[in-house]
Structures are given as structure tokens and as C-alpha cells.
Design an enzyme around this catalytic site. Structure first.
Site, mmCIF file in Angstrom:
data_model
loop_
_atom_site.group_PDB
_atom_site.id
_atom_site.type_symbol
_atom_site.label_atom_id
_atom_site.label_comp_id
_atom_site.label_asym_id
_atom_site.label_seq_id
_atom_site.Cartn_x
_atom_site.Cartn_y
_atom_site.Cartn_z
ATOM 1 N N PRO A 13 -0.441 5.330 3.586
ATOM 2 C CG PRO A 13 0.872 4.024 4.977
ATOM 3 C CD PRO A 13 -0.258 3.942 4.011
ATOM 4 C CG ASN A 14 3.888 8.575 5.628
ATOM 5 O OD1 ASN A 14 3.639 9.382 6.524
ATOM 6 N ND2 ASN A 14 4.320 7.360 5.877
ATOM 7 N NE ARG A 21 6.662 9.960 1.838
ATOM 8 C CZ ARG A 21 6.235 8.756 1.527
ATOM 9 N NH1 ARG A 21 5.179 8.604 0.756
ATOM 10 N NH2 ARG A 21 6.839 7.699 2.014
ATOM 11 C CE1 TYR A 26 7.593 7.813 -2.844
ATOM 12 C CE2 TYR A 26 8.562 9.137 -1.092
ATOM 13 C CZ TYR A 26 8.229 7.902 -1.615
ATOM 14 O OH TYR A 26 8.526 6.761 -0.918
ATOM 15 C CG ASN A 78 1.159 4.296 -3.866
ATOM 16 O OD1 ASN A 78 1.694 3.449 -3.154
ATOM 17 N ND2 ASN A 78 1.806 5.355 -4.332
ATOM 18 C CB ALA A 81 4.936 2.168 4.409
ATOM 19 C CG HIS A 84 7.195 -2.440 1.169
ATOM 20 N ND1 HIS A 84 7.335 -2.783 -0.160
ATOM 21 C CD2 HIS A 84 7.211 -1.071 1.211
ATOM 22 C CE1 HIS A 84 7.450 -1.658 -0.888
ATOM 23 N NE2 HIS A 84 7.375 -0.621 -0.081
ATOM 24 C CG ASP A 91 -5.636 -11.863 3.914
ATOM 25 O OD1 ASP A 91 -4.957 -12.330 2.966
ATOM 26 O OD2 ASP A 91 -5.492 -12.232 5.093
ATOM 27 C CD GLU A 102 1.950 -3.363 -5.973
ATOM 28 O OE1 GLU A 102 1.591 -4.534 -6.269
ATOM 29 O OE2 GLU A 102 3.019 -3.125 -5.372
ATOM 30 C CG HIS A 104 4.702 1.234 -5.819
ATOM 31 N ND1 HIS A 104 4.303 1.337 -4.510
ATOM 32 C CD2 HIS A 104 4.459 -0.031 -6.211
ATOM 33 C CE1 HIS A 104 3.848 0.150 -4.110
ATOM 34 N NE2 HIS A 104 3.926 -0.694 -5.126
ATOM 35 C CB SER A 106 9.648 6.068 -5.879
ATOM 36 O OG SER A 106 9.257 5.029 -4.988
ATOM 37 N NE ARG A 111 12.773 4.820 -2.648
ATOM 38 C CZ ARG A 111 11.769 5.353 -1.955
ATOM 39 N NH1 ARG A 111 10.530 5.313 -2.451
ATOM 40 N NH2 ARG A 111 11.993 5.910 -0.793
ATOM 41 N NE ARG A 115 11.842 2.519 0.183
ATOM 42 C CZ ARG A 115 11.108 3.120 1.131
ATOM 43 N NH1 ARG A 115 9.810 2.977 1.157
ATOM 44 N NH2 ARG A 115 11.692 3.871 2.054
HETATM 45 C C1 DQA Z 1 5.613 4.210 -2.536
HETATM 46 C C2 DQA Z 1 6.855 3.349 -2.303
HETATM 47 C C3 DQA Z 1 6.832 2.746 -0.897
HETATM 48 O O1 DQA Z 1 7.987 1.938 -0.698
HETATM 49 C C4 DQA Z 1 6.831 3.842 0.141
HETATM 50 O O2 DQA Z 1 6.737 3.292 1.433
HETATM 51 C C5 DQA Z 1 5.777 4.853 -0.096
HETATM 52 C C6 DQA Z 1 5.444 5.257 -1.459
HETATM 53 C C7 DQA Z 1 5.672 4.945 -3.887
HETATM 54 O O3 DQA Z 1 4.628 5.472 -4.295
HETATM 55 O O4 DQA Z 1 6.721 5.024 -4.531
HETATM 56 O O5 DQA Z 1 5.249 5.437 0.851
HETATM 57 O O6 DQA Z 1 4.478 3.357 -2.559
#
Ligand code: DQA
Length: 150
Positions: A13-14, A21, A26, A78, A81, A84, A91, A102, A104, A106, A111, A115
Site C-alpha cells: 500500500p501507498n 509521497r 522515499y 516491499n 505498512a 508491520h 502465511d 524484503e 524497504h 527507507s 524511523r 517500523r
Molecule cells: C516502507 C516502510 C514502511 O514502514 C512504510 O509503511 C511504507 C514503506 C519503505 O519502503 O520504506 O509504506 O516499506
């Protein structure tokens, strides 16, 4: 000839908002720009890469299950959110048993404390956090040379 390696990149998401953003966390790269670089990088190495982004946990779980049916060789994910919070995505990855990295954008450890917890890291082959959009390319370079035996 061996069948080309099939790699799937999943963004949660996002991450469709990358580029606009919270740029301090990011950066300014957009998701379509990142994905097209990854497709080119995979193609150059003779691999096939598909990319998927969703803001919905259910769709992300479905896509992971589909990857199992498609016999995807490696996942770069990735979970954003959902990193977490999502036992369901964890699963799904455990169920399909596809090796994954995995990523990320950031540095989640620099942070907020919430996170620092991930439902994915202990199942992952490895984690890249804080290297910006470059993290996806580094994960792909790893995925392209990854073999279960290594
Ligand atoms: C993220 C870090 C997460 O904590 C956050 O919720 C994101 C992006 C990152 O790519 O740094 O949406 O996964």
C-alpha cells in the site's frame, strides 16, 4: 535451453505514490519508472519479471498464492505498512515457499519503533532497507544469481 527465471516484484500500500509521497523518506523516483528499469534489467539477464502493486491486503495475498501456482522462482517484496501488521501475507509467503527478499526504500530502523517489527524478515532470504529505489535493483541482481543450492 533452461527455462528463463521468473521473478515477481510485489509492492504494498501507498507505494503507488512513490515520487510524490514523503520524499524525505522515499525519494523522487516513481513506481512505474522503477518497475520499467527492473523489467529491462531482468530482460538483459534473460529472465522474465512481472510487477504487481496493490493497496489491498486481500489482493496481495491472492497475488502471492498465484505466484505459487505460476511457479515463480523468486519474489522481491516491499510489503510497505503491511510489513508491520500482516500475518496473512506472511502465511501466504510461507505457504508458497518461494524464496524472497524484503525491500524497504527507507531505513525502517532509523524511523518510529513500530517500523522496527517485521512479520517477514525471519522468512526472507535477506533484507534491504534504506538504499532508496536502488534497493530494488540490488535485490534483483541478487535474485538473478540466486539458486536454491547456493
Ligand atoms: C516502507 C516502510 C514502511 O514502514 C512504510 O509503511 C511504507 C514503506 C519503505 O519502503 O520504506 O509504506 O516499506
Amino acid at each position: 535451453m533452461a527455462t528463463p527465471k521468473h521473478i515477481l516484484v510485489i509492492n504494498g500500500p501507498n507505494l503507488n505514490l512513490l515520487g510524490s509521497r514523503e520524499r524525505q523518506h522515499y525519494g523522487s523516483d516513481t513506481l512505474p519508472a522503477i518497475e520499467s528499469r527492473l523489467v529491462a534489467q531482468a530482460k538483459q539477464a534473460g529472465a522474465r519479471l512481472a510487477a504487481f502493486q496493490s493497496n489491498s491486503e486481500a489482493e496481495l495475498v491472492e497475488r502471492i498464492q498465484q505466484a505459487g501456482r505460476e511457479k515463480v522462482d523468486f519474489i522481491i517484496i516491499n510489503p510497505a505498512a503491511y510489513t508491520h501488521t500482516s500475518v496473512a501475507m506472511r502465511d501466504a509467503l510461507a505457504a508458497v515457499g518461494i524464496p524472497f527478499v524484503e525491500v524497504h526504500v527507507s531505513n525502517v530502523f532509523a524511523r518510529e519503533p513500530f517500523r522496527h517489527q517485521s512479520y517477514f524478515s525471519d522468512l526472507a532470504v535477506g533484507i534491504i532497507s534504506g538504499l532508496g529505489a536502488k534497493g530494488y535493483e540490488l535485490a534483483l541482481a541478487f535474485a538473478l544469481q540466486y539458486s536454491k543450492r547456493s
